[in-house]
Write an enzyme that holds these catalytic residues in place. Sequence first.
Site, PDB file in Angstrom:
ATOM      1  N   GLU A 187       2.822   5.281  -4.176  1.00  0.00           N
ATOM      2  CA  GLU A 187       2.528   6.103  -5.062  1.00  0.00           C
ATOM      3  C   GLU A 187       4.020   6.955  -5.102  1.00  0.00           C
ATOM      4  O   GLU A 187       4.366   7.166  -6.192  1.00  0.00           O
ATOM      5  CB  GLU A 187       1.615   7.011  -4.869  1.00  0.00           C
ATOM      6  CG  GLU A 187       0.227   6.463  -4.861  1.00  0.00           C
ATOM      7  CD  GLU A 187      -0.095   5.582  -3.724  1.00  0.00           C
ATOM      8  OE1 GLU A 187       0.345   5.669  -2.578  1.00  0.00           O
ATOM      9  OE2 GLU A 187      -1.053   4.531  -3.908  1.00  0.00           O
ATOM     10  N   ASP A 190       0.867  -0.968   0.103  1.00  0.00           N
ATOM     11  CA  ASP A 190       0.043  -0.146   0.135  1.00  0.00           C
ATOM     12  C   ASP A 190       0.825   1.239   0.046  1.00  0.00           C
ATOM     13  O   ASP A 190       2.237   1.153   0.096  1.00  0.00           O
ATOM     14  CB  ASP A 190      -0.927  -0.083   1.344  1.00  0.00           C
ATOM     15  CG  ASP A 190      -2.108   0.934   1.266  1.00  0.00           C
ATOM     16  OD1 ASP A 190      -2.257   1.651   0.267  1.00  0.00           O
ATOM     17  OD2 ASP A 190      -2.752   1.070   2.358  1.00  0.00           O
ATOM     18  N   ASP A 248      -8.792   3.686  -2.120  1.00  0.00           N
ATOM     19  CA  ASP A 248      -9.694   3.944  -0.947  1.00  0.00           C
ATOM     20  C   ASP A 248     -11.184   4.700  -1.619  1.00  0.00           C
ATOM     21  O   ASP A 248     -11.376   5.716  -1.390  1.00  0.00           O
ATOM     22  CB  ASP A 248      -9.088   4.874  -0.171  1.00  0.00           C
ATOM     23  CG  ASP A 248      -7.576   4.245   0.339  1.00  0.00           C
ATOM     24  OD1 ASP A 248      -7.670   3.040   0.353  1.00  0.00           O
ATOM     25  OD2 ASP A 248      -6.712   4.843   1.273  1.00  0.00           O
TER      26      ASP A 248
END
Length: 928
Positions: free
Chosen positions: A522, A519, A595
């Site tokens: 980015e 997770d 999300d």
Amino acid sequence: MAPLTPLLLRYLVVILIPLFLFSSSASAWKKDEFRNCNQTPFCKCARTRTPHSLPRLIVSDLLISDGHLTAHLQPSLSSEDDVSAGDTPHPRPLVLRLSVYQDGILRLKIDEDYSAPSAPSKQRFEVPDVVLPDFEDRRLWLPRVSSTEDGSISSLYLSDGFEVVLRHDPFEIQVRRKRSNDPIISLNSHGLFEFEQLREKKEGEDWEERFRGHTDTRPHGPQSISFDVSFHGAEFVYGIPEHASTSLALRATRGPGVDHSEPYRLFNLDVFEYLHDSPFGLYGSIPFMLSHGLKGSAGFFWLNAAEMQIDVLAPGWDDSAAAGNDRIDTFWMSEAGIVDTFFFVGPGPKDVLQQYASVTGTLAMPQEFAIAYHQCRWNYRDEEDVATVDAGFDEHDIPYDVLWLDIEHTDGKRYFTWDRVLFPNPEEMQKKLAAKGRHMVTIVDPHIKRDDSYYVHKEATDKGYYVKDATGKDFDGWCWSGSSSYPDTLNPEVREWWAEKFSLKNYGGSTPSLYIWNDMNEPSVFNGPEISMPRDALHFGGVEHRELHNVYGLYFHMATADGLLKRGNGKDRPFVLSRAFFAGSQRHGAIWTGDNSADWDQLRSSVPMILTLGLTGISFSGADVGGFFGNPEPELLVRWYQLAAYYPFFRAHAHHDTKRREPWLFGERRTALIREAIHIRYSLLPYYYSLFRKASISGIPIMRPLWLEFPEDKKTFDNSEAFMIGEGILVQGIYEEGQKSVSVYLPGEQSWYNMRNGAAYSGGQTHKLEVFEDSIPSFQKAGSIVPRKYRFRRSTTQMANDPYTLVIALNSSLAAEGELYIDDGKSYDFEQGAYIHRRFVFSNGKLTSSTIHSASLREKKFSSSCTVERIILLGLPSGAKKAVIEPGNHETEIEPGPLTLRGGASSVALVIRKPNVRIADDWTIKVL
Ligand SMILES: *[C@@H]1O[C@H](CO)[C@@H](O)[C@H](O)[C@H]1NC(C)=O
């Protein structure tokens, strides 16, 4: 009571960090956190340029060298330009290179001429590791270039029926059909090509950029690239994820009829509570667009990992005669990097996908458990919670395959560690799950806690493996773990080191049934510009973060997947879910849409988002069931399960602050509905697994837009609500609360069988259907055979020896066909031939099972003693009484029966019971 205090503390930290970061309201997308085009100088400037307003670009010095075409590209210097150019230095020519590859692929590269006397000392970043290593083997050797007599145009053979035309003055590339000269894709037809060359800073020039208190030093100055690309004969364009949208087709962002839209932004960001319809960038970026229309399909891919902005231009944007020009113009802008672009000629949509896959690869074949149902939550608190949830599935007779642990399972967000109070015996916990054929996934994020007593941090610091800030120190940002640094996985040595962390020896408390979730890759940096890493941060080889930002997540994903591969000595297929992605991520694992929120619009947008990922190579993806943020109404949760049961990746997940929502918490009726939805997925696993195998070979996604299967049916081109699973199943989502009826367009000339009750509907029509609580509309296409397994177990592993059911939907010629692929569901032995691949054909009243050989490579074998326990025939005129099985001349009864085993279903099907033929054998069954 002892564990309570640390628990409470943890809870406060979790609550307070987001509150502090996202200040006032906790329930809205923070638009101001992110730059829009006007706040981004390269975008703002490029976007205001009008067609043909730049000096003309001219191609010169054409040469065939090494089988490529090379040339120089430079602006024309008319006397007028000379005057206006004033003191700007004469630009160095750019180097252009055209190469042609098998199957209709053109590659165009444009970069600085580093051999020129005044060449820049810094090389622009060219993204490595995305194009398949063997792609170069597919290059066609260009023998010569043919130019027109006046030398204004050169043309190259591209593939049968297609050629490339290079116009010299002004520069334009056109891919076109040879006989008709109809263009398909062109570049710079509107003269918007601009390439800001690296240069010395002028006296008094300020290169810094500021945004919300962050300063980007931009030591190398402006270096953006922009150009126009036109898709001719196109009615719609698709692709360029990731954006949240309720529309699969990309909407125009500029031109007549478009008010103040942003371009589609490709910049990997951790967006808190994203909107369901917005061109702003999300977690991943794939700069690949494809067009489709009645004249065919084409594709365009720009391999560039810097921030990109893309406009889809409405007809008339350039003040040309607006309507009726069957062409879609687009405008591509990037902050840095080079022009490295690929043109795909199609002509069919599946051809385009295969051409793109031949450049960036196909999905890695997952283990079978990974395509079943996953149960996740932030967080399953402790071992007891895990045991209770696990037991809950068994008590309620709901299968599931994987239980997930989010960040709280670690010791203070130090990945590869366990909170030993909450998880004192992680191995035992995993073994208990494994005993039921289940697996566990833990989260491992890239932010490494800066704590000298944490071995990962210590090693990374000592070895110099972190990304550096602009001053050359280890970059230090704030994330879940507090002050954190980020491994520089661009560096192969760092990836090697990272991969080693996953060995059973290094990752204490891990077992072979543990898999991984990446997770925040980015990367997310809570106190960074736009919640990410500063663009002037430095990577391996002096590459600036701005140049590779969009591919950082892919490298982290790659290194993690390599780690799992090494852990099992290369025997078992890894499973790693990643939030960030780039072109090529499909080779490393699955992706989810991040999300999302518990509302109906997000349920709706999940379909175009997943379809778009599939069109751009990422077949293995899904959206969080129920919505990550917020508490879904039970009706929404049930509808979500019913839809998500068809997503390629099927996982329920929920935010820390939401109410518990395991499937049995909403009353008996709803438990039954969710169980039924999950059962549908498990019953279809043989079909899904076969489609995964197909996708891993061809690049054709599992979940497909209707137009991929019906490319000539205009009514399908803009359908964002329904989708195909493979060639045989069509699913229509239900996206509204209390919905009583739905209009479903069923394409094609053949009919469709409702999978709920076997009722037949004619194709090429829109049907208004009653909506039921127990399922969403799904249909099996006449002419298809779908293999299923109807016995429900605790997990896929326990279904391995279960018998099959074949559901045969006959078309008007009373024929159908289908396939089944089986292997051990786990290892790579299939690469040496250890699999069973069957083709089923029903025609002339006879079902035949035969093998689909790849006669070569049969070093290993896979055998199965599974049988077929039932054959369901839809669309056979009643009257058939018995079936004869060959070999053996064995007779069996045919009787009317329900389509599925669901109670109360209408029975319009005929069932051949217990043919008991082996799935691996050749046989025929004749219906009498
Ligand atoms: C029926 O299905 C078979 C097998 O898929 C196919 O070959 C045939 O063309 C179809 N016939 C019609 C009329 O659609």
